[in-house]
Design an enzyme around this catalytic site. Structure first.
Site, PDB file in Angstrom:
ATOM      1  N   LYS A 107     -11.759  74.809  41.668  1.00 53.05           N
ATOM      2  CA  LYS A 107     -11.028  74.237  40.689  1.00 53.05           C
ATOM      3  C   LYS A 107      -9.977  75.633  40.224  1.00 53.05           C
ATOM      4  CE  LYS A 107     -13.586  70.750  39.470  1.00 53.05           C
ATOM      5  NZ  LYS A 107     -13.005  69.634  39.373  1.00 53.05           N
ATOM      6  N   SER A 122     -11.271  72.975  35.706  1.00 55.60           N
ATOM      7  CA  SER A 122     -12.342  73.556  34.992  1.00 55.60           C
ATOM      8  C   SER A 122     -12.136  74.571  34.188  1.00 55.60           C
ATOM      9  CB  SER A 122     -13.460  73.437  35.818  1.00 55.60           C
ATOM     10  OG  SER A 122     -14.864  74.057  35.185  1.00 55.60           O
ATOM     11  N   ASN A 133      -9.439  63.010  39.525  1.00 58.77           N
ATOM     12  CA  ASN A 133     -10.757  63.283  38.879  1.00 58.77           C
ATOM     13  C   ASN A 133     -12.017  63.644  39.489  1.00 58.77           C
ATOM     14  OD1 ASN A 133     -12.744  63.422  36.252  1.00 58.77           O
ATOM     15  ND2 ASN A 133     -13.495  61.528  37.259  1.00 58.77           N
ATOM     16  N   TYR A 141     -17.184  76.503  43.736  1.00 61.91           N
ATOM     17  CA  TYR A 141     -16.640  75.494  42.806  1.00 61.91           C
ATOM     18  C   TYR A 141     -15.407  76.175  41.860  1.00 61.91           C
ATOM     19  CZ  TYR A 141     -16.744  72.527  38.529  1.00 61.91           C
ATOM     20  OH  TYR A 141     -16.528  71.369  37.710  1.00 61.91           O
ATOM     21  N   ALA A 142     -15.773  77.594  41.623  1.00 67.04           N
ATOM     22  CA  ALA A 142     -14.884  78.432  40.965  1.00 67.04           C
ATOM     23  C   ALA A 142     -13.251  78.313  41.653  1.00 67.04           C
ATOM     24  CB  ALA A 142     -15.215  79.626  40.438  1.00 67.04           C
ATOM     25  N   ALA A 143     -13.462  78.649  42.915  1.00 68.65           N
ATOM     26  CA  ALA A 143     -12.353  78.669  43.789  1.00 68.65           C
ATOM     27  C   ALA A 143     -11.641  77.353  43.936  1.00 68.65           C
ATOM     28  CB  ALA A 143     -12.702  79.226  45.144  1.00 68.65           C
TER      29      ALA A 143
HETATM   30  P1  NAP Z   1     -19.767  62.988  37.225  1.00 70.08           P
HETATM   31  O1  NAP Z   1     -20.503  62.308  35.832  1.00 70.08           O
HETATM   32  O2  NAP Z   1     -20.447  63.165  38.380  1.00 70.08           O
HETATM   33  O3  NAP Z   1     -18.482  61.890  37.770  1.00 70.08           O
HETATM   34  C1  NAP Z   1     -18.037  61.992  38.918  1.00 70.08           C
HETATM   35  C2  NAP Z   1     -18.139  60.995  39.685  1.00 70.08           C
HETATM   36  O4  NAP Z   1     -17.007  61.171  41.164  1.00 70.08           O
HETATM   37  C3  NAP Z   1     -19.437  60.596  40.344  1.00 70.08           C
HETATM   38  O5  NAP Z   1     -19.678  59.061  40.198  1.00 70.08           O
HETATM   39  C4  NAP Z   1     -19.207  61.040  41.628  1.00 70.08           C
HETATM   40  O6  NAP Z   1     -20.525  60.625  42.389  1.00 70.08           O
HETATM   41  C5  NAP Z   1     -17.975  60.678  42.128  1.00 70.08           C
HETATM   42  N1  NAP Z   1     -17.849  61.394  43.268  1.00 70.08           N
HETATM   43  C6  NAP Z   1     -18.052  62.511  43.722  1.00 70.08           C
HETATM   44  N2  NAP Z   1     -17.605  62.569  45.198  1.00 70.08           N
HETATM   45  C7  NAP Z   1     -16.809  61.622  45.535  1.00 70.08           C
HETATM   46  C8  NAP Z   1     -16.346  61.334  46.541  1.00 70.08           C
HETATM   47  N3  NAP Z   1     -16.235  62.041  47.662  1.00 70.08           N
HETATM   48  N4  NAP Z   1     -15.329  60.143  46.606  1.00 70.08           N
HETATM   49  C9  NAP Z   1     -15.383  59.402  45.415  1.00 70.08           C
HETATM   50  N5  NAP Z   1     -16.028  59.620  44.296  1.00 70.08           N
HETATM   51  C10 NAP Z   1     -16.973  60.668  44.284  1.00 70.08           C
HETATM   52  O7  NAP Z   1     -18.819  64.099  36.899  1.00 70.08           O
HETATM   53  P2  NAP Z   1     -17.881  64.509  35.577  1.00 70.08           P
HETATM   54  O8  NAP Z   1     -18.552  65.411  34.651  1.00 70.08           O
HETATM   55  O9  NAP Z   1     -17.371  63.056  34.945  1.00 70.08           O
HETATM   56  O10 NAP Z   1     -16.723  65.023  36.014  1.00 70.08           O
HETATM   57  C11 NAP Z   1     -15.485  64.639  36.549  1.00 70.08           C
HETATM   58  C12 NAP Z   1     -14.666  65.760  36.942  1.00 70.08           C
HETATM   59  O11 NAP Z   1     -14.561  66.913  35.691  1.00 70.08           O
HETATM   60  C13 NAP Z   1     -14.901  66.662  38.102  1.00 70.08           C
HETATM   61  O12 NAP Z   1     -13.989  67.046  39.124  1.00 70.08           O
HETATM   62  C14 NAP Z   1     -15.720  67.716  37.493  1.00 70.08           C
HETATM   63  O13 NAP Z   1     -15.669  68.849  38.395  1.00 70.08           O
HETATM   64  C15 NAP Z   1     -14.969  68.102  36.411  1.00 70.08           C
HETATM   65  N6  NAP Z   1     -15.454  68.879  35.251  1.00 70.08           N
HETATM   66  C16 NAP Z   1     -16.402  68.408  34.489  1.00 70.08           C
HETATM   67  C17 NAP Z   1     -17.083  69.061  33.641  1.00 70.08           C
HETATM   68  C18 NAP Z   1     -18.406  68.682  32.772  1.00 70.08           C
HETATM   69  O14 NAP Z   1     -18.852  69.514  32.045  1.00 70.08           O
HETATM   70  N7  NAP Z   1     -18.852  67.543  32.795  1.00 70.08           N
HETATM   71  C19 NAP Z   1     -16.627  70.191  33.399  1.00 70.08           C
HETATM   72  C20 NAP Z   1     -15.506  70.769  34.114  1.00 70.08           C
HETATM   73  C21 NAP Z   1     -14.677  70.209  34.988  1.00 70.08           C
HETATM   74  P3  NAP Z   1     -21.618  61.091  42.665  1.00 70.08           P
HETATM   75  O15 NAP Z   1     -22.380  61.176  41.278  1.00 70.08           O
HETATM   76  O16 NAP Z   1     -22.440  60.524  43.950  1.00 70.08           O
HETATM   77  O17 NAP Z   1     -21.250  62.749  43.048  1.00 70.08           O
END
Ligand code: NAP
Length: 257
Positions: free
Chosen positions: A160, A143, A91, A156-158
């Site tokens: 995902k 995503s 995730n 980001y798009a590439a």
């Molecule tokens: P979030 O609230 O930022 O939670 C992601 C967690 O992962 C954060 O605690 C982050 O820490 C941590 N993280 C980042 N880089 C890391 C690393 N190198 N090693 C370990 N942990 C790391 O994000 P979320 O919205 O829950 O997103 C979760 C996933 O869903 C992601 O892959 C995101 O791209 C995807 N997604 C989210 C949405 C949305 O609308 N929320 C939509 C589409 C896809 P930091 O805060 O320090 O980065």
């Protein structure tokens, strides 16, 4: 809402579990009986997740999943602490706001690709050495931006889209082993990653939220689908990228004011 203890006796890893979707997923799997290793780079918030967890088989590990040595360490901690590995939820991800192809610099591109897709590959590679076969499950978080074109998000798009295609490819290799590999493509989910945009970015609201038939989603909306994909009910689902986006991708919704 939980569906009983579907994951009693199962060992799970959830990355990015200090907040948002990862936290909701780790708590959901633990709430349904799994022994969970919750991984994140953020120590304080990860401890907060652990304090919210139900049951005693909830462990945390502070690690940077983009560190090349980390996946093997993470998997081996889960295996030694919980006696194996059944469920792997890739995730963790970062948002990329480095612009379109004309603007994104090499550093932005390399960083987002490395974190959002290469680390997913490395976590899966490490996990596959131990995942229960048959019966193991991998769920990766892609995503909606990996499935269609959207402005200002080249890296980001590439990345995902890479997660989506890696999922389909891995399904071909892992299906014969009885290991399901699927992905979820969330739309707008209110998390620490998106909170600022949801509340302060008028353009994002117009482009993403106003035209989502069901409005903004919550982390539990994704966690529930992860849990389903990890469950026995999803035994024959393999290689799918499931949009969980309140209908944003499937429609051209525009409210009449
Ligand atoms: P979030 O609230 O930022 O939670 C992601 C967690 O992962 C954060 O605690 C982050 O820490 C941590 N993280 C980042 N880089 C890391 C690393 N190198 N090693 C370990 N942990 C790391 O994000 P979320 O919205 O829950 O997103 C979760 C996933 O869903 C992601 O892959 C995101 O791209 C995807 N997604 C989210 C949405 C949305 O609308 N929320 C939509 C589409 C896809 P930091 O805060 O320090 O980065």
């Amino acid at each position: 809402m939980s569906s009983g203890r579907r994951f009693a006796g199962k060992s799970a890893i959830v990355t990015g579990a200090a907040g948002g979707i990862g936290r909701a997923t780790a708590l959901r799997l633990a709430g349904e009986g799994a022994s969970v290793l919750a991984v994140d780079i953020k120590k304080a918030e990860l401890s907060e997740t652990a304090s919210m967890a139900y049951g005693s088989n909830f462990r945390t590990m502070v690690a940077d999943v983009a560190d090349r040595a980390a996946p093997e360490r993470i998997v081996s901690k889960a295996v030694s602490a919980h006696g194996g590995l059944d469920l792997l939820v890739n995730n963790a991800g970062i948002s990329g706001r480095g612009g379109g192809a004309a603007q994104a610099g090499d550093e932005e591109w390399d960083g987002v690709i490395d974190m959002n897709v290469s680390s997913v590959f490395r976590m899966s590679r490490a996990g596959l050495k131990h995942l229960t076969s048959p019966g193991g499950k991998i769920v990766q978080i892609s995503s909606v931006f990996g499935l269609i074109g959207f402005p200002d998000s080249a890296a980001y798009a590439a990345a995902k889209a890479g997660v989506a295609q890696l999922t389909r490819q891995m399904a071909a290799d892992c299906g014969p082993l009885g290991i399901n590999v699927n992905a979820i493509a969330p739309g707008v989910i209110e998390t620490p990653m998106t909170a600022e945009r949801i509340h302060n970015d008028a353009w994002y609201n117009e482009a993403m939220i106003k035209n989502t038939p069901m409005g903004v989603g919550q982390p539990d909306d994704i966690a529930g689908v992860v849990a389903f994909l990890c469950s026995a009910d999803a035994r024959y689902i393999n290689g799918q990228v499931i949009a969980v986006d309140g209908g944003w991708l499937a429609t051209r919704y525009w409210p009449r004011d």
